[in-house]
Scaffold this active site. Structure first.
Site, PDB file in Angstrom:
ATOM      1  N   SER A 290      -4.636  -1.463   1.693  1.00 20.33           N
ATOM      2  CA  SER A 290      -4.733  -2.290   2.527  1.00 20.33           C
ATOM      3  C   SER A 290      -6.151  -2.148   3.091  1.00 20.33           C
ATOM      4  O   SER A 290      -6.919  -1.589   2.819  1.00 20.33           O
ATOM      5  CB  SER A 290      -4.083  -1.303   3.853  1.00 20.33           C
ATOM      6  OG  SER A 290      -5.114  -1.122   4.905  1.00 20.33           O
ATOM      7  N   LYS A 291      -6.747  -3.177   3.932  1.00 17.50           N
ATOM      8  CA  LYS A 291      -7.517  -3.845   3.972  1.00 17.50           C
ATOM      9  C   LYS A 291      -8.602  -2.831   5.097  1.00 17.50           C
ATOM     10  O   LYS A 291      -9.661  -2.570   4.674  1.00 17.50           O
ATOM     11  CB  LYS A 291      -7.585  -5.639   4.587  1.00 17.50           C
ATOM     12  CG  LYS A 291      -8.620  -5.726   5.020  1.00 17.50           C
ATOM     13  CD  LYS A 291      -8.743  -7.224   5.423  1.00 17.50           C
ATOM     14  CE  LYS A 291      -9.913  -7.595   6.432  1.00 17.50           C
ATOM     15  NZ  LYS A 291      -9.582  -8.731   6.308  1.00 17.50           N
TER      16      LYS A 291
END
Ligand code: GLU
Length: 547
Positions: A290-291
């Site tokens: 996830s960013k």
């Protein structure tokens, strides 16, 4: 009538698709060559998943004598971020992913930036309208969102299709009225799909995937005349003669619309390779990278962390094909470019991107370089992130290379370096400028060290001794001072001795480096020198004196 509608909507599009097609002739590549592309959207964030796809595409093209090109998919100006294209180019450059043609580089199949191809897409849209396969849709956002709410409530498929597609069969007059009122509109395709039919995606990685046929009248051109990703993808990959589309598997559900668009346009669809997402294990659970949560997801993370791009490439290769790692370990002289990737060995589901594994690969990578190579690769890192250390590296080049060379060419080479950062942290004691600044003896102050024996050691040390002679001298020193010359003897009857040879070596190591773990002590003494050892012994005594 369709032709009139088309002319009415696109009076300025005079180029025909035949003329466009003529500008994009078949590629002159050998049979079986893979023509593929990296097609990022400049939305401001390039992640390792993108890099992984680009890596796979570039390798497939390379190994088949094909073409790998870069296309910038900038049709979504709402999501576009300034500087994003530059970040993409920098990332490709940093990870040595080269392309044969594409954005900025040029080539015969350009332009390679979708925002510069709008007239091409419009020409195809015009053609579809004139053939009755697409139409202007004047529905307002409110109408569409109302329909959507109803569909959600009734648990129906979301979208404009069937009786929801109210503008499908507008007359020329009705369209004229809308245009006179300047009503905004999009161009939709007239889906010929049947909800009861299925289609099969023959994915080269995942195998056959059965999906429902598309029935939605997808948007081809948005209100501003710019195409959607779907329409632009189909047209560009056709014109640019892409043979294989390598993309993230989030696009699998869109495949039915792409297939249908190809059919409406009369194109032969490409082959597809849908790549599974990179995942992470956290608290025993597997989730997508996830960013927001994972700094390592951004490709920009690696340079700053001092992780060499070559090692990241090796890791991507390891992820791409399960047999790569073994091959690489067995072939230390070969590079990724000597390996042939196969679709069958590519992972079909979520792929664990494990930083510990990467760390391991980095250690092997560094252990296979020469000391001079480690030095040369690390210097630019320090020039960028730690100029004072870069200055030390320049000043003491020979010394540092000699240090990096310790135990390097042995059967079991040192694996103490995983990142460029480790080069400094593992070698600080080489440099007086750093050694005397730090609290170098922090770990051992208060521990009993036999000063007397170390002073005697200084007198008997000879830089010309071989490693055996060097060791024998310490053994003699041990014996004359009541220490066991071997650990074995000590273990046989510990009471007879003050300690054993190992204790003396450890004491020398502590004084010389302030550490308990270092590479080969004999070689370290050769590099740092006995005079410096004497100074450090004195320094140590001063510190102990203060406590
Ligand atoms: N522009 C699309 C994206 O960034 C590319 C998908 C594709 O490769 O076709 O997700």
């Amino acid at each position: 009538m369709n032709k009139e509608i088309a002319d009415l909507l696109f009076p300025n599009i005079t180029t025909t698709v035949e003329e466009i097609e003529a500008k994009y002739p078949e590629r002159n590549v050998k049979e079986g060559a893979i023509v593929t592309r990296f097609a990022p959207s400049p939305t401001g964030f390039m992640h390792v998943g993108n890099l992984y796809g680009a890596f796979i595409g570039s390798q497939l093209a390379r190994q088949s004598d094909g073409i790998f090109y870069l296309r910038i998919e900038d049709t979504d100006d709402k999501r576009e971020v300034e500087g994003a294209i530059e970040a993409i180019l920098n990332a490709l450059d940093a990870f040595d992913i080269t392309y044969d043609e594409g954005y900025q580089k040029g080539g015969a199949y350009g332009p390679y930036q979708q925002s510069q191809r709008v007239e091409i897409y419009q020409a195809y849209a015009k053609k579809l309208i004139s053939e009755g396969k697409a139409y202007p849709c004047f529905m307002s956002e409110e109408e569409i969102s109302e329909i959507r709410q109803g569909q959600e409530l009734r648990k129906e498929m979301i979208g404009i299709y069937g009786h929801y597609a109210v503008d499908r069969n507008l007359s020329l007059e009705e369209i004229k009225e809308h245009l006179d009122r300047h009503d905004p509109y999009v161009i939709r395709m007239k889906s010929p799909g049947d909800a009861h039919q299925e289609i099969v995606l023959h994915d080269l990685i995942k195998g056959d995937i059965t999906l429902p046929e598309n029935v939605i009248d997808e948007v081809l051109l948005k209100q501003n005349g710019v195409p959607t990703y779907h329409f632009a993808h189909v047209i560009d990959d056709h014109l640019m003669h892409t043979t294989h589309v390598v993309r993230g598997d989030e696009w699998v559900p869109s495949f039915p619309k792409h297939l249908q668009m190809n059919q409406l346009l009369g194109f032969k669809p490409c082959k597809y390779l849908h790549i599974a997402p990179l995942t992470k294990k956290e608290d025993g659970k597997i989730r997508k990278l996830s960013k927001r949560k994972d700094p390592e997801f951004a490709v920009s993370y690696y340079a700053e962390a001092g992780i060499p791009s070559e090692a990241v490439r090796l890791y991507l290769a390891t992820l791409a094909n399960s047999n790569f790692e073994e091959w690489y370990l067995q072939n230390p002289d070969k590079t990724i470019e000597d390996f042939t990737f196969t679709y069958k060995k590519m992972p079909t589901g979520g792929t664990l991107f494990d930083m510990e594994k990467l760390d391991n690969i980095c250690r092997t990578y560094f252990s296979r370089l020469t000391a001079a190579e480690v030095y040369e690769k690390a210097l630019p890192y320090y020039e960028k992130y730690d100029a004072p250390f870069a200055a030390l590296m320049n000043q003491y080049k020979e010394k540092l290379i000699a240090f990096l060379n310790i135990e390097r060419n042995s059967k079991r080479p040192r694996k103490d370096i995983a990142t460029y950062k480790d080069i400094k942290s593992e070698s600080t004691y080489l440099f007086n400028e750093l050694f005397y600044q730090e609290d170098s003896y922090q770990q051992i102050v208060g521990e009993e060290i036999d000063m007397d024996i170390l002073k005697q050691y200084i007198n008997c040390y000879d830089v010309n001794d071989t490693q055996d002679e060097w060791y024998q001298k310490i053994q003699t020193l041990a014996e004359t001072n009541g220490y066991a010359p071997t650990v074995k003897m000590y273990k046989e009857d510990a009471q007879l001795y003050k300690g054993h040879i190992g204790d003396i070596c450890e004491a020398i190591r502590h004084i010389l480096t302030g550490r308990t773990k270092t590479p080969n002590l004999y070689e370290l003494l050769q590099i740092i020198g006995i005079d410096e050892f004497a100074k450090r012994l004195q320094f140590y005594q001063e510190i102990v004196g203060k406590h």
